[in-house]
Each structure stands twice: as structure tokens, then as C-alpha cells.
Design a protein around this motif. Structure first.
Motif, PDB file in Angstrom:
ATOM      1  N   PHE A 146      14.946  36.893  66.817  1.00  0.00           N
ATOM      2  CA  PHE A 146      13.743  36.131  67.083  1.00  0.00           C
ATOM      3  C   PHE A 146      12.531  37.049  67.224  1.00  0.00           C
ATOM      4  O   PHE A 146      12.637  38.156  67.762  1.00  0.00           O
ATOM      5  N   PRO A 147      11.364  36.595  66.765  1.00  0.00           N
ATOM      6  CA  PRO A 147      10.200  37.482  66.673  1.00  0.00           C
ATOM      7  C   PRO A 147       9.641  37.935  68.015  1.00  0.00           C
ATOM      8  O   PRO A 147       8.971  38.970  68.082  1.00  0.00           O
ATOM      9  N   PHE A 148       9.908  37.192  69.076  1.00  0.00           N
ATOM     10  CA  PHE A 148       9.348  37.557  70.380  1.00  0.00           C
ATOM     11  C   PHE A 148      10.225  38.542  71.141  1.00  0.00           C
ATOM     12  O   PHE A 148       9.867  38.967  72.244  1.00  0.00           O
ATOM     13  N   GLU A 149      11.374  38.937  70.596  1.00  0.00           N
ATOM     14  CA  GLU A 149      12.326  39.739  71.359  1.00  0.00           C
ATOM     15  C   GLU A 149      12.063  41.247  71.394  1.00  0.00           C
ATOM     16  O   GLU A 149      12.280  41.879  72.445  1.00  0.00           O
ATOM     17  N   SER A 159      14.981  51.487  70.055  1.00  0.00           N
ATOM     18  CA  SER A 159      14.591  51.063  68.713  1.00  0.00           C
ATOM     19  C   SER A 159      15.079  49.636  68.472  1.00  0.00           C
ATOM     20  O   SER A 159      16.258  49.325  68.665  1.00  0.00           O
ATOM     21  N   CYS A 160      14.161  48.759  68.061  1.00  0.00           N
ATOM     22  CA  CYS A 160      14.520  47.349  67.879  1.00  0.00           C
ATOM     23  C   CYS A 160      13.695  46.760  66.739  1.00  0.00           C
ATOM     24  O   CYS A 160      12.466  46.870  66.727  1.00  0.00           O
ATOM     25  N   ASP A 161      14.361  46.137  65.785  1.00  0.00           N
ATOM     26  CA  ASP A 161      13.707  45.460  64.668  1.00  0.00           C
ATOM     27  C   ASP A 161      13.945  43.956  64.754  1.00  0.00           C
ATOM     28  O   ASP A 161      15.069  43.513  65.048  1.00  0.00           O
ATOM     29  N   PHE A 162      12.913  43.174  64.493  1.00  0.00           N
ATOM     30  CA  PHE A 162      13.094  41.740  64.270  1.00  0.00           C
ATOM     31  C   PHE A 162      13.535  41.553  62.822  1.00  0.00           C
ATOM     32  O   PHE A 162      12.806  41.901  61.892  1.00  0.00           O
ATOM     33  N   VAL A 163      14.737  41.027  62.637  1.00  0.00           N
ATOM     34  CA  VAL A 163      15.244  40.841  61.272  1.00  0.00           C
ATOM     35  C   VAL A 163      15.302  39.372  60.876  1.00  0.00           C
ATOM     36  O   VAL A 163      15.399  39.052  59.689  1.00  0.00           O
ATOM     37  N   GLY A 164      15.243  38.464  61.848  1.00  0.00           N
ATOM     38  CA  GLY A 164      15.274  37.045  61.526  1.00  0.00           C
ATOM     39  C   GLY A 164      16.683  36.479  61.576  1.00  0.00           C
ATOM     40  O   GLY A 164      17.673  37.204  61.610  1.00  0.00           O
ATOM     41  N   HIS A 165      16.747  35.171  61.598  1.00  0.00           N
ATOM     42  CA  HIS A 165      18.031  34.468  61.669  1.00  0.00           C
ATOM     43  C   HIS A 165      18.357  33.883  60.293  1.00  0.00           C
ATOM     44  O   HIS A 165      17.536  33.177  59.713  1.00  0.00           O
ATOM     45  N   PRO A 166      19.542  34.155  59.756  1.00  0.00           N
ATOM     46  CA  PRO A 166      19.844  33.703  58.383  1.00  0.00           C
ATOM     47  C   PRO A 166      20.317  32.264  58.271  1.00  0.00           C
ATOM     48  O   PRO A 166      20.873  31.890  57.243  1.00  0.00           O
ATOM     49  N   SER A 335       9.914  26.521  68.546  1.00  0.00           N
ATOM     50  CA  SER A 335       8.758  25.677  68.229  1.00  0.00           C
ATOM     51  C   SER A 335       7.824  25.525  69.418  1.00  0.00           C
ATOM     52  O   SER A 335       6.668  25.131  69.256  1.00  0.00           O
ATOM     53  N   GLY A 336       8.326  25.813  70.628  1.00  0.00           N
ATOM     54  CA  GLY A 336       7.512  25.611  71.827  1.00  0.00           C
ATOM     55  C   GLY A 336       7.388  24.159  72.223  1.00  0.00           C
ATOM     56  O   GLY A 336       6.543  23.802  73.045  1.00  0.00           O
ATOM     57  N   GLU A 337       8.241  23.309  71.664  1.00  0.00           N
ATOM     58  CA  GLU A 337       8.185  21.874  71.952  1.00  0.00           C
ATOM     59  C   GLU A 337       9.595  21.363  72.186  1.00  0.00           C
ATOM     60  O   GLU A 337      10.502  21.620  71.389  1.00  0.00           O
ATOM     61  N   LYS A 338       9.809  20.638  73.276  1.00  0.00           N
ATOM     62  CA  LYS A 338      11.130  20.107  73.584  1.00  0.00           C
ATOM     63  C   LYS A 338      11.355  18.801  72.820  1.00  0.00           C
ATOM     64  O   LYS A 338      11.492  17.721  73.392  1.00  0.00           O
ATOM     65  N   ALA A 339      11.393  18.923  71.495  1.00  0.00           N
ATOM     66  CA  ALA A 339      11.534  17.741  70.642  1.00  0.00           C
ATOM     67  C   ALA A 339      12.973  17.260  70.576  1.00  0.00           C
ATOM     68  O   ALA A 339      13.228  16.078  70.327  1.00  0.00           O
ATOM     69  N   ALA A 376       8.337  24.255  62.428  1.00  0.00           N
ATOM     70  CA  ALA A 376       7.738  25.327  63.221  1.00  0.00           C
ATOM     71  C   ALA A 376       8.775  26.379  63.593  1.00  0.00           C
ATOM     72  O   ALA A 376       8.504  27.591  63.554  1.00  0.00           O
ATOM     73  N   ALA A 377       9.984  25.930  63.947  1.00  0.00           N
ATOM     74  CA  ALA A 377      11.035  26.866  64.332  1.00  0.00           C
ATOM     75  C   ALA A 377      11.456  27.743  63.162  1.00  0.00           C
ATOM     76  O   ALA A 377      11.600  28.969  63.297  1.00  0.00           O
ATOM     77  N   LEU A 378      11.633  27.149  62.004  1.00  0.00           N
ATOM     78  CA  LEU A 378      12.065  27.917  60.833  1.00  0.00           C
ATOM     79  C   LEU A 378      10.981  28.877  60.362  1.00  0.00           C
ATOM     80  O   LEU A 378      11.276  29.988  59.915  1.00  0.00           O
ATOM     81  N   LYS A 379       9.731  28.478  60.486  1.00  0.00           N
ATOM     82  CA  LYS A 379       8.633  29.381  60.128  1.00  0.00           C
ATOM     83  C   LYS A 379       8.622  30.596  61.034  1.00  0.00           C
ATOM     84  O   LYS A 379       8.384  31.735  60.592  1.00  0.00           O
ATOM     85  N   ALA A 380       8.909  30.399  62.321  1.00  0.00           N
ATOM     86  CA  ALA A 380       8.928  31.517  63.268  1.00  0.00           C
ATOM     87  C   ALA A 380      10.045  32.500  62.979  1.00  0.00           C
ATOM     88  O   ALA A 380       9.938  33.689  63.295  1.00  0.00           O
TER      89      ALA A 380
END
Length: 412
Positions: A146-149, A159-166, A335-339, A376-380
Motif C-alpha cells: 500500500f502506498p502509505f506504508e 529500505s522499503c518500496d511500495f510495489v502495489g497489490h496484484p 478509499s477512505g470511505e466505509k462503503a 478509488a481503492a484500485l487507483k491507490a
């Protein structure tokens, strides 16, 4: 002694899928490096000969680990001995935090030249933030989903890279025609809603979730007699899931992966998700899912969902004291939203689950809200059109970590 190889270890189904995607990319861009370790069906489909069954490590929760401790310790000794023999260029532990930590410690002792890499950052943003500093003293490199980690760890010099979730990457790779093929195979009606039941892949999850999930489906079936229920199952727990479903008040179509290649079984699962995502004449389908990474796969398929979970009471009591977040569902977090409605422990009961699923079976604001949150979640997560796939980013991040380790002076 094998030189230049990579030892990978996954301890559960979600980590196995990450490991399988990573192995596939490594074979593409670094075919000279042998791959070995511990994994499940996804990693075995990429050529891994697992040192021992991954299911031996698939235990989650504070209370659940204790009865399995002797077996886990035996497997830890076995994995350590194999790393000592192979002296790999890298050890990549994937999730399975407790076992991974101990294996990383032992690897530092028996093979100090091995780059120690962990894939999936501990959720220090959710609980026990002190783990970030401890991890910095244990491993050489971390790959975050996740990008905020990364800032939680780089501040401690790790050393830490954001690689994304597949998750979305896997969904996009699946055959888009498989949904209609599955519908024909099962004799499903395109006019009737589809509900996918996902009570988890671990035996403990199924044993606790099958009863409330099944009862909730029974309530919905009584209100919607044409409701079509699909139950995708995991290889290691298919027998238990099928046994549990046989007691449900509503009959389900079982998607049994046993005896099928992993890619085919996963394609059928995603086909079920897509069938539950479609809307026809103002009616739609949905999913009732255990909390976990499957929520991202459902979001990638556009499938609205309700999430439920029950842990061992002792594990739940400890977690409640430590958690610092108000949602445990990944698309909600991203997404920041409890949808997505979520029901945990005593709230994970048939009536509230069925009531939350009810509005998702028709077109309306609840489905639309989840659709926006999923986008929104997938874009993040990254890995969208024009971006490198997360699995490729992970493979490149790992190889860069190996290169840094090989060029660094050896410090025992």
C-alpha cells in the motif's frame, strides 16, 4: 551449494498468490536464478517444489497458534536447515509474520550473506507501531502493498518500496469469457441474482464463519427464491467447505478446485465474482466474504460485498485493545470511505449479514457507493493502464535488494 537462488516462503493462500505472481516475473526477468522454498498451489503452478505443505503454517490469531506450536517449530527447523544448505542470494518471506520473523532471525545466523526480504508490510498503521523499528533491525528490505506504508519503515532506516497489490492484475489476466462459460456450465439464469459466498480459506475461518454465512444465505433465499449461490473453495480447505455447505439451508453450487490446474481454478473463481457483479433489469448480485485480500479481488471485479469475520474470542479481545483503525476492510481503508458493510465477532450474525446484503441485490445507491469506493481503492494500489504491474515492480525491487546486499561488506 546452490548460488544465486531465491528462497521464498508463503504461509497462507493470499501470500501464496503473491508468491506465485512474483515467481512468474522472476522467471521472466531473472531466469538464471533458481527458485525454491515453501508455498501452495499458486507457487507450485509456477514450478515450486514446496519443502513441506504450506498448510502447516496457515494458522492465524493469538490463541490459534498455541496448539500448532510443536508442528510450526519443526517446520522452522526444517526451513532453517534448507537455507543453511542452499545459502540462497535472498530469502523472501511473504506475510506469515510470526513464522517469517523467526526464520529471518535464523537465516541471519546460518547464512549472513543472504539478503533478507519481507513481502507485505506489517500493519503498523493499524496496531503495534513499535514493530516497524524492530523489523528494521531484522531484515534488509521490505516490499509494501500500500502506498502509505513506506514512511512508517524508512524513518527507522529500513529500505522499503511500495510495489502495489496484484489483485487487480490477476483479475485482468483472467479470461473475461469465463463468466458466461461458468454460467452455462452451472445452468444459471441471467435474470436471477448471483451471490458468492466466501467463508475464508483457512480451516479456522471456515469453522467459525460457515454457520452464520449459511444461515444468512438461507434468510436471503427465503426472500429471493431465485437467488443463485456460488461457493468458490480453496484447495487446502475444500473438503471442509463442502462439508459445511452441505448443512446450509440454501443449496450452493460448489466450485471445487481439487484436481484442476491452479490457473483454471482461479479463473473460475473470478468468473463467479463477475457473475455476481452484473446487473440485469434493476437486479444485481453480491458477495458475502471473510475479511482479507479477497475483498480487493472482488473490488477489481466490480462485485459489491458485505464482509464478516469471527476470530477466536481470545484473539479478538487482544486485537480490540491494540487496533488503531475503525475498519478492517481493505477497499474501505484505501478509499477512505466505509462503503463496504463489515460485521465482526458477535455482530457477524445471520440477520445483520442478510439485511446488509439485501439492498445490494438491486440497483441503487448502495451498489453505486461501493463502485466508487472500489475505483478509488484500485487507483491507490497502482498498476493501472500505463503502469508497471505490481508483480513486476516487486520482482525488480527484490533483485535490486539482492544487488545491494551482494555489494555491501559482510557484517556478521
Amino acid at each position: 551449494m546452490t548460488e544465486g537462488g531465491i528462497f521464498l516462503l508463503a504461509g497462507e493462500a493470499s501470500g501464496d498468490r503473491l508468491g506465485g505472481a512474483l515467481m512468474r516475473r522472476l522467471r521472466e526477468i531473472a531466469p538464471e536464478r533458481p527458485l525454491y522454498g515453501v508455498g501452495g498451489e499458486a507457487m507450485e503452478a509456477e514450478g515450486l517444489r514446496s519443502l513441506f505443505p504450506m498448510q502447516d503454517l496457515a494458522v492465524m490469531g493469538f490463541a490459534e497458534v498455541l496448539p500448532s506450536l510443536p508442528r510450526i517449530l519443526r517446520r522452522l527447523k526444517q526451513a532453517t536447515a534448507e537455507i543453511d544448505r542452499l545459502k540462497p542470494a535472498a530469502l523472501v518471506t511473504i506475510d506469515a509474520q510470526g513464522f517469517s520473523k523467526r526464520l529471518q532471525v535464523r537465516t541471519r545466523e546460518v547464512s549472513p550473506q543472504t539478503a533478507r526480504v519481507h513481502y507485505v508490510a506489517p500493519t503498523v498503521w493499524a496496531w503495534k507501531p513499535g514493530r516497524a523499528q524492530k523489523l528494521a533491525g531484522l531484515i534488509d528490505h521490505l516490499m509494501a502493498l500500500f502506498p502509505f506504508e513506506p514512511p512508517y519503515f524508512t524513518v527507522h532506516g529500513l529500505s522499503c518500496d511500495f510495489v502495489g497489490h496484484p489483485a487487480a492484475e490477476r483479475v485482468r489476466a483472467a479470461d473475461p469469457q469465463a463468466a458466461e462459460a461458468l454460467a452455462r456450465e452451472l445452468g444459471l439464469s441471467p435474470q436471477a441474482p448471483v451471490l458468492v459466498a466466501l467463508p475464508g480459506s483457512r480451516r479456522g475461518e471456515i469453522s467459525r464463519l460457515a454457520e452464520p454465512f449459511g444461515a444468512a444465505l438461507g434468510l436471503l433465499k427465503a426472500r429471493h427464491p431465485d437467488l443463485q449461490i456460488l461457493l468458490p473453495m480453496a484447495e487446502g480447505s475444500a473438503a471442509l467447505a463442502a462439508e459445511a455447505a452441505a448443512r446450509w439451508p440454501a443449496q450452493a453450487h460448489l466450485l471445487d478446485p481439487r484436481g484442476k490446474p491452479f490457473a483454471e481454478a482461479e479463473a473460475r473463481k473470478f468468473a463467479a465474482f463477475r457473475l455476481a457483479a452484473r446487473e440485469e433489469a434493476g437486479r444485481g448480485g453480491a458477495a458475502l466474504a471473510a475479511s482479507g485480500s479477497v475483498s480487493l479481488e472482488l473490488a477489481a471485479c466490480g462485485t459489491p460485498m458485505v464482509v464478516g469475520y469471527k476470530a477466536h474470542p481470545l484473539s479478538a479481545a487482544i486485537a480490540r485493545r491494540l487496533l488503531k483503525i475503525d475498519t478492517a476492510t481493505l477497499p474501505n481503508l484505501l478509499s477512505g470511505e466505509k462503503a463496504i458493510p463489515e460485521y465482526f465477532q458477535e455482530d457477524c450474525a445471520p440477520e445483520p449479514l442478510a439485511a446488509a446484503l439485501e439492498p445490494l441485490l438491486r440497483s441503487g445507491p448502495e451498489r453505486a457507493r461501493q463502485e466508487r469506493a472500489a475505483e478509488a481503492a484500485l487507483k491507490a494500489l497502482g498498476g493501472g493502464p500505463g503502469e508497471e504491474p505490481p508483480s513486476l515492480r516487486a520482482a525488480k525491487s527484490l533483485l535490486a535488494a539482492i544487488k545491494r546486499k551482494e555489494s555491501a561488506p559482510l557484517v556478521s
